[in-house]
Design an enzyme around this catalytic site. Structure first.
Site, PDB file in Angstrom:
ATOM      1  N   LYS A  16     -23.747  86.049 102.819  1.00  0.00           N
ATOM      2  CA  LYS A  16     -23.057  87.307 102.090  1.00  0.00           C
ATOM      3  C   LYS A  16     -22.558  87.214 100.632  1.00  0.00           C
ATOM      4  CE  LYS A  16     -20.540  89.088 106.402  1.00  0.00           C
ATOM      5  NZ  LYS A  16     -19.282  89.758 106.927  1.00  0.00           N
TER       6      LYS A  16
ATOM      7  N   LYS B 207     -31.387  90.268 111.091  1.00  0.00           N
ATOM      8  CA  LYS B 207     -30.502  90.716 111.982  1.00  0.00           C
ATOM      9  C   LYS B 207     -30.104  92.112 111.734  1.00  0.00           C
ATOM     10  CE  LYS B 207     -26.233  90.016 111.392  1.00  0.00           C
ATOM     11  NZ  LYS B 207     -24.668  89.463 111.242  1.00  0.00           N
TER      12      LYS B 207
ATOM     13  N   LYS C 172     -24.623  96.198 110.138  1.00  0.00           N
ATOM     14  CA  LYS C 172     -24.205  97.739 109.472  1.00  0.00           C
ATOM     15  C   LYS C 172     -24.179  97.349 108.103  1.00  0.00           C
ATOM     16  CE  LYS C 172     -20.063  95.692 111.332  1.00  0.00           C
ATOM     17  NZ  LYS C 172     -19.061  95.734 112.281  1.00  0.00           N
TER      18      LYS C 172
HETATM   19  P1  TYM Z   1     -19.015  91.217 113.377  1.00  0.00           P
HETATM   20  O1  TYM Z   1     -17.994  92.320 112.984  1.00  0.00           O
HETATM   21  O2  TYM Z   1     -20.070  90.816 111.998  1.00  0.00           O
HETATM   22  O3  TYM Z   1     -19.983  91.371 114.623  1.00  0.00           O
HETATM   23  C1  TYM Z   1     -18.811  91.465 115.805  1.00  0.00           C
HETATM   24  C2  TYM Z   1     -19.640  91.040 116.866  1.00  0.00           C
HETATM   25  O4  TYM Z   1     -20.963  91.571 116.961  1.00  0.00           O
HETATM   26  C3  TYM Z   1     -22.090  90.346 117.064  1.00  0.00           C
HETATM   27  N1  TYM Z   1     -23.154  91.105 116.246  1.00  0.00           N
HETATM   28  C4  TYM Z   1     -24.402  91.023 116.852  1.00  0.00           C
HETATM   29  N2  TYM Z   1     -24.646  90.364 117.985  1.00  0.00           N
HETATM   30  C5  TYM Z   1     -26.155  90.495 118.262  1.00  0.00           C
HETATM   31  N3  TYM Z   1     -26.813  91.041 117.341  1.00  0.00           N
HETATM   32  C6  TYM Z   1     -26.547  91.536 116.312  1.00  0.00           C
HETATM   33  N4  TYM Z   1     -27.409  92.012 115.402  1.00  0.00           N
HETATM   34  C7  TYM Z   1     -25.169  91.484 115.963  1.00  0.00           C
HETATM   35  N5  TYM Z   1     -24.341  91.793 114.942  1.00  0.00           N
HETATM   36  C8  TYM Z   1     -23.203  91.384 115.084  1.00  0.00           C
HETATM   37  C9  TYM Z   1     -21.292  89.283 116.151  1.00  0.00           C
HETATM   38  O5  TYM Z   1     -21.883  88.089 116.686  1.00  0.00           O
HETATM   39  C10 TYM Z   1     -19.958  89.422 116.807  1.00  0.00           C
HETATM   40  O6  TYM Z   1     -19.560  88.714 118.015  1.00  0.00           O
HETATM   41  N6  TYM Z   1     -16.520  87.244 112.071  1.00  0.00           N
HETATM   42  C11 TYM Z   1     -16.754  88.008 113.048  1.00  0.00           C
HETATM   43  C12 TYM Z   1     -15.297  88.910 113.609  1.00  0.00           C
HETATM   44  C13 TYM Z   1     -14.301  87.882 113.976  1.00  0.00           C
HETATM   45  C14 TYM Z   1     -14.215  87.195 115.014  1.00  0.00           C
HETATM   46  C15 TYM Z   1     -12.872  86.607 115.241  1.00  0.00           C
HETATM   47  C16 TYM Z   1     -14.997  87.065 116.202  1.00  0.00           C
HETATM   48  C17 TYM Z   1     -12.966  87.642 113.198  1.00  0.00           C
HETATM   49  N7  TYM Z   1     -12.426  86.896 113.930  1.00  0.00           N
HETATM   50  C18 TYM Z   1     -12.423  85.781 116.395  1.00  0.00           C
HETATM   51  C19 TYM Z   1     -14.526  86.400 117.339  1.00  0.00           C
HETATM   52  C20 TYM Z   1     -13.365  85.658 117.377  1.00  0.00           C
HETATM   53  C21 TYM Z   1     -17.606  89.022 112.654  1.00  0.00           C
HETATM   54  O7  TYM Z   1     -17.757  89.338 111.434  1.00  0.00           O
HETATM   55  O8  TYM Z   1     -18.342  89.733 113.457  1.00  0.00           O
END
Ligand code: TYM
Length: 349
Positions: free
Chosen positions: A125, A208, A211
């Site tokens: 990032k 990947k 968004k």
């Molecule tokens: P974030 O917002 O990027 O994504 C949310 C969830 O979606 C999954 N994900 C995907 N899974 C499969 N293929 C993809 N292309 C894909 N893009 C996103 C992510 O693996 C995630 O499960 N740091 C985290 C948010 C967070 C969190 C937490 C998660 C903050 N605190 C505590 C679990 C527990 C994040 O940025 O996810």
């Protein structure tokens, strides 16, 4: 720590699921298949489930306030439309429970710089210009550890890309327990299941789906209508070969493998079953079948999201109620953490 050791460490804790999604921009098919769809399955299995729209994580890169508010409500609408029931799951936005930021600070004092330096998501990032990244972006994984451990969560359903952060959470929990001679935090396990734990870009099977990709054609958004979904699948990059007999035949075909995985996850079946059904057929046949399936699964969700978004006050009410319930679990855990560390807790005494 081996799986039996983890189980033994967690035996004293009630099974509880925590997971979160950033409300920065809209939800993608990757978020849906890798996370949200599975959040609903866990809820329906009857496990206690706590789900969070992590707005404090979103601001690690600058967010326009109106867009953040809108994206948070829209993500909440996505959860509800996908089947999260606020009577059975706790659904809230992170900033309404200030204990997240407090425990995040404490974990900044537990996590080691060397651990943070290994986090690949920060490197991705921050890119080449890491000097200009916010301190929050760097500290982000320790806030994520706080999100999880504030609820003594034992299981964290996530996509593949978040595995390293959940492993860091375990390291933080273990170091806290060791440093203070307690068994206070559990060892949460990443739960990475199903055919779509890493959904790839429709334009490049080695990247990947995200968004933040500048190309809207690279992803399917949960708000896309039937035409947009069908068109993006029709234009998805593929190769000229027919589908193989077995998934092993997809090994060097990232785009083909991605579409097969997406089909399997949407249909609730396995990639093996999908290739068995379509073996020998080209993308001229497979893509329309995938488009029909995607439209049939996703358009009821986007229609329901539009309906819910017409009443933002109701969405805010759901998030507020969820935050009250989340805070009731979090407050005693934060209090006890501070006490263990030697902080005086005497208000109202
Ligand atoms: P974030 O917002 O990027 O994504 C949310 C969830 O979606 C999954 N994900 C995907 N899974 C499969 N293929 C993809 N292309 C894909 N893009 C996103 C992510 O693996 C995630 O499960 N740091 C985290 C948010 C967070 C969190 C937490 C998660 C903050 N605190 C505590 C679990 C527990 C994040 O940025 O996810």
């Amino acid at each position: 720590m081996t799986a039996p050791e983890t189980q033994a460490a967690n035996a004293a804790f009630k099974p509880r699921i925590f997971s979160g999604i950033q409300p920065s921009g809209g939800l993608t098919l990757g978020n849906y298949l890798g996370a949200l769809k599975r959040f609903v399955e866990k809820q329906d299995e009857g496990i206690e489930t706590v789900y969070c729209l992590v707005d404090l994580h979103a601001i690690t890169v600058w967010q326009d306030p109106d867009k953040l508010r809108h994206a948070t409500r829209e993500a909440a609408a996505g959860f509800l439309a996908a089947g999260i029931d606020p009577a059975r799951s706790i659904l809230f936005n992170q900033s309404q429970v200030s204990a997240h930021a407090e425990l995040g600070w404490i974990f900044n004092c537990i996590a080691r710089l060397g651990w943070m330096n290994r986090m690949t998501q920060f490197k991705d990032k921050a890119g080449k210009n890491a000097e200009a990244a916010s301190l929050g972006l760097y500290a982000y994984p320790s806030l994520m550890a706080a999100d999880i451990l504030l609820y003594h969560a034992t299981m964290v359903p996530v996509g593949e890309d978040q595995k390293q952060h959940v492993e860091l959470t375990r390291d933080i929990a273990a170091k806290f327990n060791h440093d203070y001679g307690v068994e206070f935090f559990p060892m949460p396990e990443p739960v990475i299941e199903g055919a779509a734990t890493r959904v790839m870009s429709l334009r490049d099977g080695t990247k990947k789906m995200s968004k933040s990709d500048p190309s809207d054609a690279s992803r399917i958004n949960l708000t896309d209508d039937a035409d947009a979904i069908a068109q993006k699948i029709r234009k998805a990059r593929t190769d000229p070969e027919p589908l193989p007999e077995t998934v092993a035949g997809l090994a060097d075909r990232p785009e083909a493998k991605n579409l097969v995985n997406i089909y399997a996850a949407l249909a609730g079946t396995s990639p093996d079953a999908v290739v068995a059904e379509f073996a020998g057929q080209g993308f001229g046949a497979f893509k329309p079948a995938l488009a029909d399936l995607a439209v049939s699964v996703l358009t009821p969700i986007s229609t329901e999201m539009t309906r819910l978004m017409a009443d933002p006050a109701e969405i805010d009410r759901v998030l507020g109620g969820g935050a009250d319930r989340a805070a009731a679990i979090a407050a005693p855990i934060l209090d006890r953490t501070l006490e263990i560390m030697g902080m005086i807790r005497s208000r109202g005494a």
